[in-house]
Design an enzyme around this catalytic site. Structure first.
Site, PDB file in Angstrom:
ATOM      1  N   HIS A 178     -23.003   2.173  -2.246  1.00 34.66           N
ATOM      2  CA  HIS A 178     -21.720   1.681  -2.778  1.00 34.66           C
ATOM      3  C   HIS A 178     -21.170   2.647  -3.821  1.00 34.66           C
ATOM      4  O   HIS A 178     -19.970   2.935  -3.850  1.00 34.66           O
ATOM      5  CB  HIS A 178     -21.890   0.304  -3.422  1.00 34.66           C
ATOM      6  CG  HIS A 178     -21.833  -0.858  -2.469  1.00 34.66           C
ATOM      7  ND1 HIS A 178     -20.771  -1.081  -1.625  1.00 34.66           N
ATOM      8  CD2 HIS A 178     -22.699  -1.871  -2.245  1.00 34.66           C
ATOM      9  CE1 HIS A 178     -20.985  -2.195  -0.921  1.00 34.66           C
ATOM     10  NE2 HIS A 178     -22.158  -2.685  -1.268  1.00 34.66           N
ATOM     11  N   CYS A 224     -23.907  -7.952   2.835  1.00 36.95           N
ATOM     12  CA  CYS A 224     -23.143  -7.326   1.752  1.00 36.95           C
ATOM     13  C   CYS A 224     -22.104  -8.323   1.265  1.00 36.95           C
ATOM     14  O   CYS A 224     -21.393  -8.924   2.072  1.00 36.95           O
ATOM     15  CB  CYS A 224     -22.458  -6.058   2.270  1.00 36.95           C
ATOM     16  SG  CYS A 224     -21.510  -5.197   0.998  1.00 36.95           S
ATOM     17  N   LEU A 225     -22.031  -8.485  -0.043  1.00 36.78           N
ATOM     18  CA  LEU A 225     -21.066  -9.432  -0.606  1.00 36.78           C
ATOM     19  C   LEU A 225     -19.635  -8.978  -0.346  1.00 36.78           C
ATOM     20  O   LEU A 225     -18.719  -9.796  -0.406  1.00 36.78           O
ATOM     21  CB  LEU A 225     -21.317  -9.604  -2.109  1.00 36.78           C
ATOM     22  CG  LEU A 225     -22.711 -10.151  -2.466  1.00 36.78           C
ATOM     23  CD1 LEU A 225     -22.921 -10.154  -3.976  1.00 36.78           C
ATOM     24  CD2 LEU A 225     -22.919 -11.553  -1.887  1.00 36.78           C
TER      25      LEU A 225
HETATM   26  O1  K1U Z   1     -24.362  -5.072  -2.278  1.00 43.10           O
HETATM   27  C1  K1U Z   1     -24.240  -6.256  -2.009  1.00 43.10           C
HETATM   28  O2  K1U Z   1     -23.204  -6.649  -1.504  1.00 43.10           O
HETATM   29  C2  K1U Z   1     -25.358  -7.230  -2.275  1.00 43.10           C
HETATM   30  C3  K1U Z   1     -26.241  -7.460  -1.071  1.00 43.10           C
HETATM   31  C4  K1U Z   1     -27.525  -6.671  -1.272  1.00 43.10           C
HETATM   32  C5  K1U Z   1     -28.402  -6.523  -0.069  1.00 43.10           C
HETATM   33  C6  K1U Z   1     -28.978  -7.619   0.545  1.00 43.10           C
HETATM   34  C7  K1U Z   1     -29.813  -7.448   1.628  1.00 43.10           C
HETATM   35  C8  K1U Z   1     -30.083  -6.200   2.098  1.00 43.10           C
HETATM   36  C9  K1U Z   1     -29.491  -5.119   1.488  1.00 43.10           C
HETATM   37  C10 K1U Z   1     -28.659  -5.287   0.405  1.00 43.10           C
HETATM   38  C11 K1U Z   1     -26.516  -8.953  -0.985  1.00 43.10           C
HETATM   39  O3  K1U Z   1     -27.041  -9.546  -1.868  1.00 43.10           O
HETATM   40  S1  K1U Z   1     -26.060  -9.759   0.468  1.00 43.10           S
HETATM   41  C12 K1U Z   1     -26.588 -11.444   0.216  1.00 43.10           C
HETATM   42  C13 K1U Z   1     -28.051 -11.632   0.417  1.00 43.10           C
HETATM   43  O4  K1U Z   1     -28.693 -10.841   1.059  1.00 43.10           O
HETATM   44  C14 K1U Z   1     -28.752 -12.788  -0.165  1.00 43.10           C
HETATM   45  C15 K1U Z   1     -28.084 -13.843  -0.715  1.00 43.10           C
HETATM   46  C16 K1U Z   1     -28.787 -14.918  -1.266  1.00 43.10           C
HETATM   47  C17 K1U Z   1     -30.138 -14.930  -1.279  1.00 43.10           C
HETATM   48  C18 K1U Z   1     -30.823 -13.884  -0.713  1.00 43.10           C
HETATM   49  C19 K1U Z   1     -30.139 -12.818  -0.149  1.00 43.10           C
HETATM   50 ZN    ZN Z   2     -23.060  -4.336  -0.424  1.00 41.92          ZN
END
Ligand code: K1U
Ligand code: ZN
Length: 168
Positions: A137, A91-92
């Site tokens: 979210h 999660c960012l």
């Molecule tokens: O909601 C968020 O914070 C975004 C989140 C979404 C997510 C990813 C993985 C599983 C469930 C939800 C992200 O993007 S986290 C970063 C990430 O997974 C990623 C970053 C760069 C390339 C590939 C993946």
């Molecule tokens: Zn998230």
């Protein structure tokens, strides 16, 4: 276009419930465009408006390898779910934390696009996970809340320590 600051857990604003979008205007399309830019820059595969402190039901997602398949879901609602999968989520808003969460493997979703047109989508695997994560979210729920109390408390302490380190 602009990069938007992303709220970090345990910021209480991450627990606000997003309101439905009623007006599909240029301001909304600007928000969508800024959210997409913020997601690609992070980098991430999804972003909910809640994470940029806008409490409206807006999600952007791109799970494609080439980062060329932006999906915009406004006022998303799940019509059906099927199956179970366990996926390591990130999660960012909780940087550096990856934990396994149980989700439906397949979901049917209805939503509006940025012009207010209603559409339906069948999502599987990572896209289904991402939609469920981002819809959480919008309800004010962060994925760490699926973990044990002990894990949540450790993650909270780690995030608070990191925030103090950055502020010093
Ligand atoms: O909601 C968020 O914070 C975004 C989140 C979404 C997510 C990813 C993985 C599983 C469930 C939800 C992200 O993007 S986290 C970063 C990430 O997974 C990623 C970053 C760069 C390339 C590939 C993946
Ligand atoms: Zn998230």
């Amino acid at each position: 276009m602009a990069l938007l600051p992303i709220l970090t857990y345990p910021d209480p604003r991450l627990h606000k419930v997003a309101q439905p979008v009623r007006v599909f205007d240029d301001e909304l399309r600007r928000l969508v465009s800024d959210m997409a830019e913020t997601m690609y820059a992070a980098p991430g595969v999804g972003l909910a408006a809640t994470q940029v402190d806008v409490h409206r039901q807006v999600i952007v997602i791109d799970v494609s390898e080439a980062h060329d398949d932006l999906q915009v879901l406004i006022n998303p609602r799940i019509l059906w779910r099927d199956g179970t999968q366990y996926c390591e989520e990130g999660c960012l808003s909780v940087p550096g934390i990856y934990e396994e969460v149980e989700r439906a493997q397949h979901v049917g979703v209805e939503a509006e696009d940025a012009d207010g047109k209603t559409f339906r989508l069948e999502a599987h695997d990572l896209l289904a996970v991402c939609i469920q994560h981002e819809m959480d979210h919008l309800k004010g729920k962060v994925f760490v809340e699926y973990l044990s109390r002990l894990k949540q408390s450790r993650i909270k302490s780690r995030m608070e320590k990191e925030a103090r380190r950055k502020a010093a």
